[in-house]
Enzyme design. Structure first.
Site, PDB file in Angstrom:
ATOM      1  N   LYS A   7       2.615 -31.924 -81.678  1.00  0.00           N
ATOM      2  CA  LYS A   7       2.718 -31.570 -80.252  1.00  0.00           C
ATOM      3  C   LYS A   7       4.150 -31.142 -79.973  1.00  0.00           C
ATOM      4  O   LYS A   7       5.087 -31.864 -80.294  1.00  0.00           O
ATOM      5  CB  LYS A   7       2.390 -32.779 -79.375  1.00  0.00           C
ATOM      6  N   HIS A  29      11.203 -45.256 -70.734  1.00  0.00           N
ATOM      7  CA  HIS A  29       9.809 -45.188 -71.158  1.00  0.00           C
ATOM      8  C   HIS A  29       9.434 -46.456 -71.941  1.00  0.00           C
ATOM      9  O   HIS A  29       8.377 -47.041 -71.720  1.00  0.00           O
ATOM     10  CB  HIS A  29       9.617 -43.940 -72.024  1.00  0.00           C
ATOM     11  N   HIS A  52       0.017 -47.389 -72.029  1.00  0.00           N
ATOM     12  CA  HIS A  52       0.554 -46.233 -71.326  1.00  0.00           C
ATOM     13  C   HIS A  52      -0.141 -45.938 -69.999  1.00  0.00           C
ATOM     14  O   HIS A  52       0.405 -45.217 -69.177  1.00  0.00           O
ATOM     15  CB  HIS A  52       0.498 -44.985 -72.217  1.00  0.00           C
ATOM     16  N   GLU A  73       7.022 -48.514 -79.012  1.00  0.00           N
ATOM     17  CA  GLU A  73       5.922 -47.757 -79.642  1.00  0.00           C
ATOM     18  C   GLU A  73       5.522 -48.409 -80.971  1.00  0.00           C
ATOM     19  O   GLU A  73       4.363 -48.361 -81.371  1.00  0.00           O
ATOM     20  CB  GLU A  73       6.311 -46.292 -79.880  1.00  0.00           C
ATOM     21  N   GLU A  77     -13.360 -37.897 -85.690  1.00  0.00           N
ATOM     22  CA  GLU A  77     -13.893 -38.823 -84.689  1.00  0.00           C
ATOM     23  C   GLU A  77     -13.269 -38.479 -83.353  1.00  0.00           C
ATOM     24  O   GLU A  77     -12.208 -38.985 -83.038  1.00  0.00           O
ATOM     25  CB  GLU A  77     -13.493 -40.270 -85.008  1.00  0.00           C
ATOM     26  N   LYS A  98       0.354 -43.388 -87.260  1.00  0.00           N
ATOM     27  CA  LYS A  98       0.150 -42.273 -86.331  1.00  0.00           C
ATOM     28  C   LYS A  98      -0.545 -41.119 -87.049  1.00  0.00           C
ATOM     29  O   LYS A  98      -1.433 -40.471 -86.485  1.00  0.00           O
ATOM     30  CB  LYS A  98       1.457 -41.815 -85.680  1.00  0.00           C
ATOM     31  N   ASN A 147      -2.703 -44.366 -76.542  1.00  0.00           N
ATOM     32  CA  ASN A 147      -2.339 -44.533 -75.145  1.00  0.00           C
ATOM     33  C   ASN A 147      -2.287 -45.995 -74.699  1.00  0.00           C
ATOM     34  O   ASN A 147      -2.057 -46.274 -73.525  1.00  0.00           O
ATOM     35  CB  ASN A 147      -3.343 -43.761 -74.290  1.00  0.00           C
ATOM     36  N   ARG A 175       5.701 -15.245 -81.659  1.00  0.00           N
ATOM     37  CA  ARG A 175       4.399 -15.882 -81.894  1.00  0.00           C
ATOM     38  C   ARG A 175       4.403 -16.924 -83.002  1.00  0.00           C
ATOM     39  O   ARG A 175       3.377 -17.232 -83.593  1.00  0.00           O
ATOM     40  CB  ARG A 175       3.312 -14.851 -82.194  1.00  0.00           C
ATOM     41  N   ARG A 212      -7.611 -40.435 -80.956  1.00  0.00           N
ATOM     42  CA  ARG A 212      -6.205 -40.270 -80.580  1.00  0.00           C
ATOM     43  C   ARG A 212      -5.859 -41.010 -79.291  1.00  0.00           C
ATOM     44  O   ARG A 212      -4.725 -41.401 -79.080  1.00  0.00           O
ATOM     45  CB  ARG A 212      -5.913 -38.765 -80.451  1.00  0.00           C
ATOM     46  N   HIS A 234       2.838 -45.698 -67.803  1.00  0.00           N
ATOM     47  CA  HIS A 234       3.246 -44.458 -67.142  1.00  0.00           C
ATOM     48  C   HIS A 234       3.361 -44.649 -65.631  1.00  0.00           C
ATOM     49  O   HIS A 234       4.256 -44.107 -64.985  1.00  0.00           O
ATOM     50  CB  HIS A 234       2.239 -43.334 -67.416  1.00  0.00           C
TER      51      HIS A 234
HETATM   52  N1  LIG Z   1       5.709 -34.639 -79.635  1.00  0.00           N
HETATM   53  C1  LIG Z   1       5.209 -35.856 -79.493  1.00  0.00           C
HETATM   54  O1  LIG Z   1       4.148 -36.190 -80.010  1.00  0.00           O
HETATM   55  C2  LIG Z   1       6.001 -36.857 -78.722  1.00  0.00           C
HETATM   56  C3  LIG Z   1       5.667 -38.226 -78.823  1.00  0.00           C
HETATM   57  C4  LIG Z   1       6.437 -39.133 -78.104  1.00  0.00           C
HETATM   58  C5  LIG Z   1       7.482 -38.699 -77.298  1.00  0.00           C
HETATM   59  N2  LIG Z   1       7.765 -37.368 -77.216  1.00  0.00           N
HETATM   60  C6  LIG Z   1       8.879 -36.896 -76.382  1.00  0.00           C
HETATM   61  O2  LIG Z   1      10.086 -37.433 -76.888  1.00  0.00           O
HETATM   62  C7  LIG Z   1      11.033 -37.481 -75.827  1.00  0.00           C
HETATM   63  C8  LIG Z   1      11.789 -38.780 -75.893  1.00  0.00           C
HETATM   64  O3  LIG Z   1      12.418 -38.874 -77.162  1.00  0.00           O
HETATM   65  P1  LIG Z   1      13.693 -39.789 -77.376  1.00  0.00           P
HETATM   66  O4  LIG Z   1      13.440 -41.120 -76.814  1.00  0.00           O
HETATM   67  O5  LIG Z   1      14.076 -39.653 -78.792  1.00  0.00           O
HETATM   68  O6  LIG Z   1      14.756 -39.115 -76.389  1.00  0.00           O
HETATM   69  P2  LIG Z   1      16.040 -38.187 -76.644  1.00  0.00           P
HETATM   70  O7  LIG Z   1      15.759 -37.113 -77.587  1.00  0.00           O
HETATM   71  O8  LIG Z   1      16.546 -37.848 -75.309  1.00  0.00           O
HETATM   72  O9  LIG Z   1      17.064 -39.199 -77.337  1.00  0.00           O
HETATM   73  C9  LIG Z   1      17.516 -40.313 -76.613  1.00  0.00           C
HETATM   74  C10 LIG Z   1      19.038 -40.335 -76.502  1.00  0.00           C
HETATM   75  O10 LIG Z   1      19.573 -40.755 -77.750  1.00  0.00           O
HETATM   76  C11 LIG Z   1      20.515 -39.801 -78.226  1.00  0.00           C
HETATM   77  N3  LIG Z   1      20.400 -39.832 -79.680  1.00  0.00           N
HETATM   78  C12 LIG Z   1      19.336 -39.455 -80.424  1.00  0.00           C
HETATM   79  N4  LIG Z   1      19.552 -39.751 -81.707  1.00  0.00           N
HETATM   80  C13 LIG Z   1      20.780 -40.319 -81.783  1.00  0.00           C
HETATM   81  C14 LIG Z   1      21.547 -40.851 -82.828  1.00  0.00           C
HETATM   82  N5  LIG Z   1      21.075 -40.918 -84.089  1.00  0.00           N
HETATM   83  N6  LIG Z   1      22.777 -41.339 -82.546  1.00  0.00           N
HETATM   84  C15 LIG Z   1      23.238 -41.334 -81.278  1.00  0.00           C
HETATM   85  N7  LIG Z   1      22.540 -40.867 -80.234  1.00  0.00           N
HETATM   86  C16 LIG Z   1      21.329 -40.364 -80.494  1.00  0.00           C
HETATM   87  C17 LIG Z   1      20.152 -38.518 -77.562  1.00  0.00           C
HETATM   88  O11 LIG Z   1      21.265 -37.663 -77.467  1.00  0.00           O
HETATM   89  C18 LIG Z   1      19.692 -38.982 -76.197  1.00  0.00           C
HETATM   90  O12 LIG Z   1      20.794 -39.195 -75.371  1.00  0.00           O
HETATM   91  C19 LIG Z   1      10.278 -37.285 -74.537  1.00  0.00           C
HETATM   92  O13 LIG Z   1      10.558 -36.001 -74.022  1.00  0.00           O
HETATM   93  C20 LIG Z   1       8.815 -37.377 -74.952  1.00  0.00           C
HETATM   94  O14 LIG Z   1       7.976 -36.565 -74.161  1.00  0.00           O
HETATM   95  C21 LIG Z   1       7.044 -36.452 -77.923  1.00  0.00           C
HETATM   96 ZN   LIG Z   2       5.028 -43.600 -75.325  1.00  0.00          ZN
END
Ligand SMILES: NC(=O)c1ccc[n+]([C@@H]2O[C@H](COP(=O)([O-])OP(=O)(O)OC[C@H]3O[C@@H](n4cnc5c(N)ncnc54)[C@H](O)[C@@H]3O)[C@@H](O)[C@H]2O)c1
Ligand SMILES: [Zn+2]
Length: 370
Positions: free
Chosen positions: A143, A272, A248, A185, A237, A227, A245, A121, A241, A252
């Site tokens: 999130k 993305h 997006h 972003e 408000e 952010k 978007n 939990r 948030r 998307h």
């Molecule tokens: N929690 C949130 O608020 C939030 C917001 C935006 C996106 N996300 C999520 O984030 C994810 C995408 O994140 P991402 O783009 O970082 O993808 P990811 O974590 O897959 O990283 C992208 C690639 O880069 C590599 N990598 C990462 N850091 C590295 C480094 N320093 N050196 C070499 N390689 C490296 C990873 O191994 C992977 O192959 C999605 O699942 C999305 O839903 C979450």
């Molecule tokens: Zn995005």
């Protein structure tokens, strides 16, 4: 080093942004835990570069780390993967007082945060964001979650980390295409909230692409601030948030379309970031045709995206009707109604829910313009 306090739902944590922060992981994890157990989750790419120093720092702080590397990429964000991690945590004897560490991009921190939110939990967790997208977006807001086979991020929880480390030095090894995803972003944050940030991107695009640590530190810090402001203001408000978007709604839809059709985006992979860049181009066009946005502002957004290596035109055919249908199926569309965030100026947006299908069709057609 810059430290930004994120205040949300009665709790607060710091995001630290700078170079050489990985050696401070042990201290942060130790402060978050009540037992020596630390369970570190990373992926195989990130492990190659940073697992050694991370484990060393945890040990130096007196913790006994156990590390697991999941396969890189979105495919690791599943309940099955989470289930495997619970098994290992249990076998490692991790108790409620232990700490989970997520070392990686957004995939790893979403997964690690989710596992931390649900194991017994909820146990404390610390995020070490190593991708630009992770640092400017996923590190703020609490999130966490995994994907359902039919819907991304369907299963999740809000679980704030105890601390976030955004070591911009780790971006040196991030592949170019992943850097661009984060930059999309960053442009979004500038367009929704900060004209001065857009000016900085115009001036420093070259330095950013060259991964100049000082410029990266300043840009990541400003993005975390934006952010954080938006997500903490949302509690007062309702709905602010949603401005996150921007780009997006169309983005998307384009992303899902490209996945489904196996198509490229602007001559490159269907990431993305590329989809969001095209989404912002299309949504800015909707705003300009409505007389909301000046031509010069639309042009500046386009130019800055292009200078950062992001696409502003589609070289591939696109089925506009299929895109519209996909947009309507997005989980953020309420009762099939498309919600848009439209720019009024650089740094300022409004929300609109009366955009017609024809306006979207015209905007999608503009992506084919040279
Ligand atoms: N929690 C949130 O608020 C939030 C917001 C935006 C996106 N996300 C999520 O984030 C994810 C995408 O994140 P991402 O783009 O970082 O993808 P990811 O974590 O897959 O990283 C992208 C690639 O880069 C590599 N990598 C990462 N850091 C590295 C480094 N320093 N050196 C070499 N390689 C490296 C990873 O191994 C992977 O192959 C999605 O699942 C999305 O839903 C979450
Ligand atoms: Zn995005």
């Amino acid at each position: 080093m810059q430290r930004i306090r994120v205040q949300v739902t009665g709790s607060a944590y710091d995001v630290r942004i700078g170079t050489d922060l990985l050696p401070t992981l042990g201290r942060e994890a130790k402060a978050a835990s009540r037992s020596p157990d630390a369970f570190l989750i990373t992926d195989a790419h990130v492990a190659d570069h940073y697992l050694g120093p991370a484990v060393q720092s945890l040990r130096a702080a007196g913790l006994a780390p156990m590390a697991v590397a999941v396969p890189p990429g979105e495919g690791a964000k599943t309940l099955a993967q989470a289930g495997d991690l619970y098994d290992r945590m249990l076998r490692a004897g991790l108790d409620r007082g232990g700490v989970v560490v997520g070392l990686g991009g957004g995939v790893v921190t979403d997964l690690a945060g989710f596992v931390a939110a649900t194991y017994m939990r909820g146990v404390a967790w610390v995020a070490v964001s190593t991708s630009l997208l992770g640092q400017v977006d996923a590190s703020v807001g609490g999130k966490t979650g995994v994907d359902h086979p039919e819907c991304k991020n369907l299963i999740g929880a809000f679980h704030q980390p105890a601390a976030v480390l955004a070591d911009v030095g780790t971006l040196a090894t991030l592949p170019d295409e992943e850097l661009r995803t984060g930059l999309a972003e960053v442009v979004k944050h500038a367009m929704i909230r900060d004209a001065a940030l857009l000016e900085r991107l115009e001036a420093d695009a070259g330095a950013l692409l060259a991964r100049d640590p000082a410029v990266l530190e300043a840009v990541v810090a400003r993005n975390v601030e934006i952010k954080a402001e938006v997500v903490s203001a949302d509690e007062r408000e309702g709905g602010l948030r949603r401005i996150l978007n921007y780009g997006h709604t169309v983005g998307h839809a384009i992303e899902s379309y490209a996945m489904e059709a196996g198509a490229a985006l602007g001559g490159g992979p269907a990431t993305h970031g590329r989809a969001v860049a095209l989404g912002m181009v299309a949504e800015a066009r909707i705003a300009r045709r409505r007389g909301l946005l000046a031509e010069d502002a639309e042009r500046r957004q386009r130019q800055v995206l292009a200078r950062l290596g992001l696409p502003v035109t589609l070289n591939e055919p696109l089925d506009a009707e299929r895109c519209l249908a996909l947009a309507r199926h997005d989980k953020k569309a309420e009762a099939g109604r498309l919600r848009f965030v439209l720019p009024e100026a650089v740094g300022r947006v409004v929300q609109a829910d009366d955009v017609t299908d024809d306006e979207v069709r015209v905007a999608l057609a503009c992506l084919a313009e040279r």
